[in-house]
Enzyme design. Structure first.
Site, PDB file in Angstrom:
ATOM      1  N   LYS A  22       0.846  -1.201   0.000  1.00 51.94           N
ATOM      2  CA  LYS A  22       0.000   0.000   0.000  1.00 51.94           C
ATOM      3  C   LYS A  22       0.877   1.245   0.000  1.00 51.94           C
ATOM      4  O   LYS A  22       0.516   2.271  -0.576  1.00 51.94           O
ATOM      5  CB  LYS A  22      -0.950  -0.003   1.206  1.00 51.94           C
ATOM      6  CG  LYS A  22      -2.135  -0.933   0.963  1.00 51.94           C
ATOM      7  CD  LYS A  22      -3.083  -0.979   2.131  1.00 51.94           C
ATOM      8  CE  LYS A  22      -4.173  -2.006   1.848  1.00 51.94           C
ATOM      9  NZ  LYS A  22      -5.036  -2.278   2.982  1.00 51.94           N
ATOM     10  N   ILE A  24       3.698   1.535  -1.540  1.00 49.33           N
ATOM     11  CA  ILE A  24       4.127   1.722  -2.939  1.00 49.33           C
ATOM     12  C   ILE A  24       3.045   2.479  -3.709  1.00 49.33           C
ATOM     13  O   ILE A  24       3.321   3.420  -4.444  1.00 49.33           O
ATOM     14  CB  ILE A  24       4.352   0.338  -3.621  1.00 49.33           C
ATOM     15  CG1 ILE A  24       5.358  -0.503  -2.860  1.00 49.33           C
ATOM     16  CG2 ILE A  24       4.672   0.471  -5.106  1.00 49.33           C
ATOM     17  CD1 ILE A  24       6.783  -0.171  -3.136  1.00 49.33           C
ATOM     18  N   LYS A  45      -5.036 -18.437   4.934  1.00 46.40           N
ATOM     19  CA  LYS A  45      -5.950 -19.502   4.498  1.00 46.40           C
ATOM     20  C   LYS A  45      -6.695 -20.048   5.715  1.00 46.40           C
ATOM     21  O   LYS A  45      -6.069 -20.376   6.727  1.00 46.40           O
ATOM     22  CB  LYS A  45      -5.112 -20.610   3.858  1.00 46.40           C
ATOM     23  CG  LYS A  45      -5.819 -21.383   2.772  1.00 46.40           C
ATOM     24  CD  LYS A  45      -4.829 -22.381   2.168  1.00 46.40           C
ATOM     25  CE  LYS A  45      -5.431 -23.126   1.023  1.00 46.40           C
ATOM     26  NZ  LYS A  45      -5.777 -22.282  -0.128  1.00 46.40           N
ATOM     27  N   LYS A  53      -6.467 -28.960   1.523  1.00 41.75           N
ATOM     28  CA  LYS A  53      -5.377 -28.919   0.532  1.00 41.75           C
ATOM     29  C   LYS A  53      -4.241 -29.866   0.919  1.00 41.75           C
ATOM     30  O   LYS A  53      -3.653 -30.530   0.066  1.00 41.75           O
ATOM     31  CB  LYS A  53      -4.865 -27.485   0.401  1.00 41.75           C
ATOM     32  CG  LYS A  53      -4.056 -27.251  -0.847  1.00 41.75           C
ATOM     33  CD  LYS A  53      -4.037 -25.781  -1.193  1.00 41.75           C
ATOM     34  CE  LYS A  53      -3.277 -25.520  -2.464  1.00 41.75           C
ATOM     35  NZ  LYS A  53      -3.369 -24.128  -2.868  1.00 41.75           N
ATOM     36  N   GLU A 136       2.496 -16.405  -0.677  1.00 39.90           N
ATOM     37  CA  GLU A 136       2.258 -16.328  -2.122  1.00 39.90           C
ATOM     38  C   GLU A 136       1.705 -14.948  -2.470  1.00 39.90           C
ATOM     39  O   GLU A 136       0.724 -14.511  -1.871  1.00 39.90           O
ATOM     40  CB  GLU A 136       1.250 -17.403  -2.546  1.00 39.90           C
ATOM     41  CG  GLU A 136       0.962 -17.374  -4.044  1.00 39.90           C
ATOM     42  CD  GLU A 136      -0.050 -18.438  -4.470  1.00 39.90           C
ATOM     43  OE1 GLU A 136       0.385 -19.482  -4.987  1.00 39.90           O
ATOM     44  OE2 GLU A 136      -1.259 -18.224  -4.256  1.00 39.90           O
TER      45      GLU A 136
HETATM   46  P1  0O2 Z   1      -7.912 -19.888  -1.954  1.00 44.39           P
HETATM   47  O1  0O2 Z   1      -7.202 -19.566  -0.732  1.00 44.39           O
HETATM   48  O2  0O2 Z   1      -9.363 -20.122  -1.708  1.00 44.39           O
HETATM   49  O3  0O2 Z   1      -7.666 -18.933  -3.085  1.00 44.39           O
HETATM   50  P2  0O2 Z   1       0.760 -25.611  -8.597  1.00 44.39           P
HETATM   51  O4  0O2 Z   1      -0.551 -26.010  -9.225  1.00 44.39           O
HETATM   52  O5  0O2 Z   1       0.987 -26.105  -7.207  1.00 44.39           O
HETATM   53  O6  0O2 Z   1       1.942 -25.781  -9.485  1.00 44.39           O
HETATM   54  P3  0O2 Z   1      -0.361 -22.974  -8.155  1.00 44.39           P
HETATM   55  O7  0O2 Z   1      -1.351 -22.943  -9.284  1.00 44.39           O
HETATM   56  O8  0O2 Z   1       0.310 -21.680  -7.851  1.00 44.39           O
HETATM   57  O9  0O2 Z   1       0.760 -24.034  -8.424  1.00 44.39           O
HETATM   58  O10 0O2 Z   1      -0.978 -23.488  -6.864  1.00 44.39           O
HETATM   59  P4  0O2 Z   1      -2.417 -23.794  -6.447  1.00 44.39           P
HETATM   60  O11 0O2 Z   1      -2.222 -24.293  -5.072  1.00 44.39           O
HETATM   61  O12 0O2 Z   1      -3.116 -24.662  -7.445  1.00 44.39           O
HETATM   62  O13 0O2 Z   1      -3.143 -22.397  -6.417  1.00 44.39           O
HETATM   63  C1  0O2 Z   1      -2.823 -21.413  -5.507  1.00 44.39           C
HETATM   64  C2  0O2 Z   1      -3.893 -20.353  -5.583  1.00 44.39           C
HETATM   65  O14 0O2 Z   1      -3.903 -19.772  -6.908  1.00 44.39           O
HETATM   66  C3  0O2 Z   1      -5.310 -20.846  -5.402  1.00 44.39           C
HETATM   67  O15 0O2 Z   1      -5.623 -20.944  -4.061  1.00 44.39           O
HETATM   68  C4  0O2 Z   1      -6.114 -19.776  -6.098  1.00 44.39           C
HETATM   69  O16 0O2 Z   1      -6.193 -18.599  -5.315  1.00 44.39           O
HETATM   70  C5  0O2 Z   1      -5.233 -19.481  -7.297  1.00 44.39           C
HETATM   71  N1  0O2 Z   1      -5.581 -20.367  -8.425  1.00 44.39           N
HETATM   72  C6  0O2 Z   1      -4.792 -21.292  -8.998  1.00 44.39           C
HETATM   73  N2  0O2 Z   1      -5.430 -21.903 -10.014  1.00 44.39           N
HETATM   74  C7  0O2 Z   1      -6.651 -21.337 -10.109  1.00 44.39           C
HETATM   75  C8  0O2 Z   1      -7.786 -21.518 -10.990  1.00 44.39           C
HETATM   76  O17 0O2 Z   1      -7.796 -22.331 -11.923  1.00 44.39           O
HETATM   77  N3  0O2 Z   1      -8.873 -20.732 -10.741  1.00 44.39           N
HETATM   78  C9  0O2 Z   1      -8.912 -19.814  -9.742  1.00 44.39           C
HETATM   79  N4  0O2 Z   1     -10.027 -19.098  -9.593  1.00 44.39           N
HETATM   80  N5  0O2 Z   1      -7.871 -19.631  -8.899  1.00 44.39           N
HETATM   81  C10 0O2 Z   1      -6.762 -20.359  -9.082  1.00 44.39           C
HETATM   82  P5  0O2 Z   1      -6.756 -21.968  -3.551  1.00 44.39           P
HETATM   83  O18 0O2 Z   1      -6.101 -23.194  -3.077  1.00 44.39           O
HETATM   84  O19 0O2 Z   1      -7.810 -22.121  -4.587  1.00 44.39           O
HETATM   85  O20 0O2 Z   1      -7.340 -21.299  -2.314  1.00 44.39           O
END
Ligand code: 0O2
Length: 201
Positions: A22, A24, A45, A53, A136
Site C-alpha cells: 500500500k 508503494i 488460508k 489442501k 504467495e
Molecule cells: P484460496 O485460498 O481459496 O484462493 P501448482 O498447481 O501447485 O503448481 P499454483 O497454481 O500456484 O501451483 O498453486 P495452487 O495451489 O493450485 O493455487 C494457488 C492459488 O492460486 C489458489 O488458491 C487460487 O487462489 C489461485 N488459483 C490457482 N489456479 C486457479 C484456478 O484455476 N482458478 C482460480 N479461480 N484460482 C486459481 P486456492 O487453493 O484455490 O485457495
C-alpha cells in the site's frame, strides 16, 4: 495442533506485506504518476481449507508449512504491463527472498486462469527470533480478478466439478477478459490521462 500460534506469523506476514505494498501505491500517488496498483487484499488460508489442501497434496500435518499459500497477498493492477512492473519491483526488494515464480499471465492454466504468482520467503520477527514464512503473492489485472473470483465461487459451489456447459462458458469468459485487457492496453495512455484530469478536479 495450536492453530492460532502456528498461523500467527503468517497473519503478521500478510499484514506487513499489505502495508508495504500500500506504501508503494501511495508513493505513486504522491508523485502523480500512474499507479500500477489498483488495490491490494490479503488473507491467511482458513484452517478447513489448509486441511483440505494438505490432504489432496498428501502433506502430513507436521509438514503443513510446506503449503505455499497459507499466507496470501493479492495485488490487482489496472493493465497487463502493470503486472510486470510489480513483478520487477518485487524482484528488486531486499526484504524478501523469491523461491519461485509462476507466470500464468502468458501461460494460462487449463481452467482459463491467468495471474502471476510469486512464492516468497519472508522474515517475521517473533519473540523467539526471526521466523521465515512462505507466502504467495498473486498479481493480476482487474479483468483477470473478475474472472478468477467468479470461477472460484463456482468451483466452491460445484465442489471442483463444474458442469461442462458452465466450464465452456467460463472458457469464453476467460477469452473475453483477455480481449478486454488487450483492448484496454491499446488505449492505456488515453485512460491514464483521463484519470489524471479527473483527480486534478
Ligand atoms: P484460496 O485460498 O481459496 O484462493 P501448482 O498447481 O501447485 O503448481 P499454483 O497454481 O500456484 O501451483 O498453486 P495452487 O495451489 O493450485 O493455487 C494457488 C492459488 O492460486 C489458489 O488458491 C487460487 O487462489 C489461485 N488459483 C490457482 N489456479 C486457479 C484456478 O484455476 N482458478 C482460480 N479461480 N484460482 C486459481 P486456492 O487453493 O484455490 O485457495
Amino acid at each position: 495442533m495450536n492453530w492460532e500460534a502456528l498461523l500467527a506469523p503468517y497473519a503478521q506476514a500478510v499484514e506487513e506485506l499489505k502495508v508495504k505494498l500500500k506504501g508503494i501505491r501511495k508513493q505513486y500517488e504522491y508523485e502523480s504518476k500512474h499507479s500500477p496498483i489498483e488495490f491490494i487484499t490479503g488473507r491467511v488460508k482458513p484452517v478447513p481449507s489448509i486441511l483440505e489442501k494438505a490432504e489432496v497434496r498428501h502433506i502430513p500435518l507436521d509438514k503443513i508449512e510446506e503449503l505455499q499459500d497459507i499466507a496470501g497477498v493479492r495485488v490487482v493492477c489496472p493493465f497487463v504491463d502493470d503486472i510486470y512492473a510489480i513483478v520487477n519491483m518485487i524482484r528488486s526488494r531486499e526484504d524478501l527472498h523469491i523461491i519461485d515464480e509462476k507466470d500464468y499471465v502468458s501461460h494460462k492454466k487449463k481452467s482459463g486462469y491467468r495471474s502471476f504468482h510469486i512464492i516468497i520467503r519472508y522474515p517475521v520477527e517473533t519473540i523467539h527470533g526471526v521466523k521465515m514464512v512462505i507466502a504467495e503473492i498473486q498479481i493480476r489485472t482487474l479483468a483477470m480478478n473478475f474472472w478468477a473470483t467468479n470461477e472460484h465461487s463456482l468451483n466452491y459451489k460445484y465442489k471442483g466439478k463444474i458442469p461442462e456447459n458452465i466450464q465452456s462458458r467460463l472458457q469464453r469468459a476467460a477469452e473475453a477478459a483477455f480481449k478486454l485487457d488487450e483492448e484496454m492496453s491499446i488505449i492505456k495512455n488515453e485512460v491514464q490521462e483521463a484519470k489524471r484530469l479527473f483527480h486534478r478536479k
